[in-house]
Scaffold this motif. Structure first.
Motif, short mmCIF file in Angstrom:
data_model
loop_
_atom_site.label_atom_id
_atom_site.label_comp_id
_atom_site.label_asym_id
_atom_site.label_seq_id
_atom_site.Cartn_x
_atom_site.Cartn_y
_atom_site.Cartn_z
N GLU A 219 -26.32 101.94 57.52
CA GLU A 219 -27.84 101.89 57.52
C GLU A 219 -27.54 103.34 58.08
O GLU A 219 -27.22 104.18 59.44
N SER A 220 -27.77 104.11 57.87
CA SER A 220 -29.02 105.91 58.60
C SER A 220 -30.65 105.88 57.85
O SER A 220 -30.43 105.04 56.83
N SER A 221 -30.68 107.04 58.13
CA SER A 221 -32.20 107.45 58.14
C SER A 221 -31.81 108.82 57.26
O SER A 221 -32.16 110.17 57.58
N PRO A 222 -31.67 109.33 55.54
CA PRO A 222 -31.87 107.75 54.63
C PRO A 222 -31.12 107.83 54.19
O PRO A 222 -29.74 108.56 54.80
N GLY A 223 -30.78 106.99 53.56
CA GLY A 223 -29.06 106.45 52.65
C GLY A 223 -28.62 105.66 53.31
O GLY A 223 -29.01 104.94 54.87
N HIS A 224 -26.39 105.55 53.53
CA HIS A 224 -26.03 105.43 54.17
C HIS A 224 -25.39 106.10 54.59
O HIS A 224 -25.06 107.23 54.90
N ASP A 225 -24.26 105.84 55.65
CA ASP A 225 -23.28 106.85 56.51
C ASP A 225 -21.85 106.34 56.69
O ASP A 225 -21.83 104.78 56.59
N GLU B 288 -35.58 99.46 70.53
CA GLU B 288 -36.02 99.61 69.14
C GLU B 288 -35.22 98.71 68.18
O GLU B 288 -34.45 98.14 68.46
N GLU B 289 -35.66 98.81 66.94
CA GLU B 289 -34.94 97.85 65.68
C GLU B 289 -33.47 98.50 64.94
O GLU B 289 -33.43 99.30 65.09
N PRO B 290 -32.52 97.82 65.26
CA PRO B 290 -30.90 98.37 65.67
C PRO B 290 -31.12 99.35 63.88
O PRO B 290 -31.27 97.83 63.22
N LYS B 291 -30.06 99.78 63.71
CA LYS B 291 -29.49 100.48 62.24
C LYS B 291 -27.92 99.22 62.07
O LYS B 291 -27.45 98.28 63.30
N LYS B 292 -27.95 98.58 60.81
CA LYS B 292 -26.81 97.18 60.32
C LYS B 292 -26.36 97.73 59.75
O LYS B 292 -25.39 99.53 59.33
N VAL B 293 -25.05 97.43 59.67
CA VAL B 293 -23.22 97.26 59.03
C VAL B 293 -24.16 96.67 58.02
O VAL B 293 -24.04 95.48 57.36
N TYR B 294 -23.65 97.30 56.15
CA TYR B 294 -23.92 96.90 54.84
C TYR B 294 -22.77 95.83 55.12
O TYR B 294 -22.67 95.27 54.53
N GLY C 103 -22.65 110.30 55.06
CA GLY C 103 -21.03 109.88 53.94
C GLY C 103 -21.82 109.74 52.86
O GLY C 103 -21.55 109.98 51.75
N ASP C 104 -22.74 109.71 52.22
CA ASP C 104 -23.86 109.34 51.16
C ASP C 104 -23.81 111.40 50.64
O ASP C 104 -24.26 111.21 49.27
N GLY C 105 -23.46 112.06 51.74
CA GLY C 105 -24.12 113.99 51.04
C GLY C 105 -25.44 114.30 51.20
O GLY C 105 -25.87 114.94 50.49
N ASN C 106 -26.54 112.88 51.06
CA ASN C 106 -27.61 113.78 51.22
C ASN C 106 -27.86 114.03 52.25
O ASN C 106 -29.55 114.65 52.54
N LYS C 107 -27.40 113.95 53.46
CA LYS C 107 -27.95 115.21 54.92
C LYS C 107 -26.85 115.20 55.42
O LYS C 107 -25.36 115.17 54.79
#
Length: 388
Positions: A73-79, A103-109, A154-158
């Protein structure tokens, strides 16, 4: 032979279980053989390009191992990153790196699919061109900064832009121009000169790979006192590394030097003998030998003695006694023995010409004995006259 630098961004950490990886950010999992330690937590450590790491919650309980490529999980999208640590050691690393558990942990998709990896590779191929173009934009805007690296998500959005600046930089206008040019979300991160040197890499004056690019992941400030404790010359060209900062290796041995110096007498103490007053000149810390001079400013009548002898003379001076010499009786004998001529008694012994050994056969051959015993010999007509 061609050498290719490993930036830590590829999936070269394909190392499973307890095996050691060559990457400098690898942590040896010495609890990997204990099943209870491996199931102690659902958090995993994931590494991205260069020194960037993160901790993610494996909520789906995927059978992840070191070296697995995962989508997180990333902000936004995924890495896309690589798993570098699992099990109980992850909790220790999170505590060491001051992870905020509130803080709320980020997840492994999921485990990364081939489409995820292909998309990530396409984004990585854009990084170099993006870095060159971003430097040109920063120069056109008149910003006093240097963009050292670019990392795409990873998704190229950031895209994360790593920059170096000596002063505070207002890059609000730069972010707008970069977002309009590359059509991605922009994040700016400032790094230091040592981190940039670690990313570039190189060979140090010791002949080995730079510590910052080989194994160091955290940098501690280096003070000039570290060089003074080690009696190093205060030459900026020799003390500075390729990052133009003080060498990190100055901190590696300074603790040992500090402990050793506590066992030696103060350098401000003057030693008084019957003939002269001696002042500190230099110290060999590990040999525990101190050299004294009869002049404060220049080396004159240098005498090297052990630290034990110095303490003895200091005690004698406190009692009002003055020794005849700084050297003790045993040190005088050692000095005479060391000053013995290594060539021996005769310096000109190499000038002597060795006599050739006589052939024993000549003395036993009767033909070589003259029958005249020194009288004039008669020659035949055919014999040639002796010109000698």
């Amino acid at each position: 032979m061609r050498f290719v630098q490993d930036k830590g961004s590829g999936f070269g950490l394909s190392v499973k279980g307890c095996s050691k990886a060559k990457n400098k950010l690898n942590n040896y999992d010495w609890l990997c053989d204990i099943k209870e330690a491996q199931t102690a937590t659902d958090f995993v450590e994931v590494q991205f390009k260069n020194t960037r790491k993160g901790y993610f919650l494996n909520k789906e309980h995927l059978p992840l191992k070191k070296g697995d490529v995962v989508a997180v999980e990333s902000s936004p999208g995924h890495d896309i990153g690589t798993v570098t640590l699992t099990g109980k050691l992850v909790l220790l690393q999170m505590k060491k790196n001051r992870y905020r558990f509130d803080e709320e942990p980020k997840k492994v998709y999921r485990l990364a699919r081939q489409t995820d990896i292909d998309k990530h590779e396409e984004a990585k191929n854009r990084e170099h061109e993006t870095m060159i173009r971003s430097r040109q934009i920063a120069t056109e805007l008149g910003l006093n900064m240097k963009i050292g690296d670019v990392e795409f998500q990873g998704d190229g959005n950031k895209a994360i832009f790593y920059y170096i600046a000596d002063e505070r930089v207002d890059f609000r206008q730069l972010i707008k121009v970069l977002a309009e040019t590359f059509h991605v979300r922009i994040e700016m991160k400032q790094i230091g000169a040592r981190q940039e040197a670690g990313r570039i890499g190189g060979i140090g004056p010791c002949g080995r790979e730079l510590c910052c690019s080989a194994w160091m992941s955290s940098f501690v400030s280096v003070a000039t006192d570290a060089a003074r404790f080690q009696d190093l010359s205060m030459n900026p060209q020799k003390l500075a590394g390729q990052c133009a900062k003080l060498k990190c290796c100055l901190n590696h041995e300074v603790d040992t030097y500090v402990e050793r110096r506590k066992q030696l007498p103060s350098r401000k103490i003057e030693l008084v003998t019957v003939d002269n007053t001696y002042y500190h000149f230099k110290t060999d810390i590990f040999k525990k030998e101190i050299t004294y001079s009869t002049d404060k400013n220049i080396p004159a009548n240098l005498v090297t003695i052990s630290s034990h002898r110095v303490f003895d003379i200091v005690q004698m001076n406190k009692k009002g006694e003055k020794p005849f010499s700084l050297l003790s009786d045993t040190e005088v004998k050692d000095e005479k023995r060391d000053s013995k001529d290594i060539l021996g008694d005769s310096v000109s012994r190499f000038d002597k010409v060795k006599k050739k050994k006589k052939n024993k056969k000549k003395s036993n051959n009767p033909q070589n004995i003259s029958p005249h015993n020194g009288k004039n010999e008669t020659r035949n007509a055919n014999d040639k006259p002796n010109k000698g």
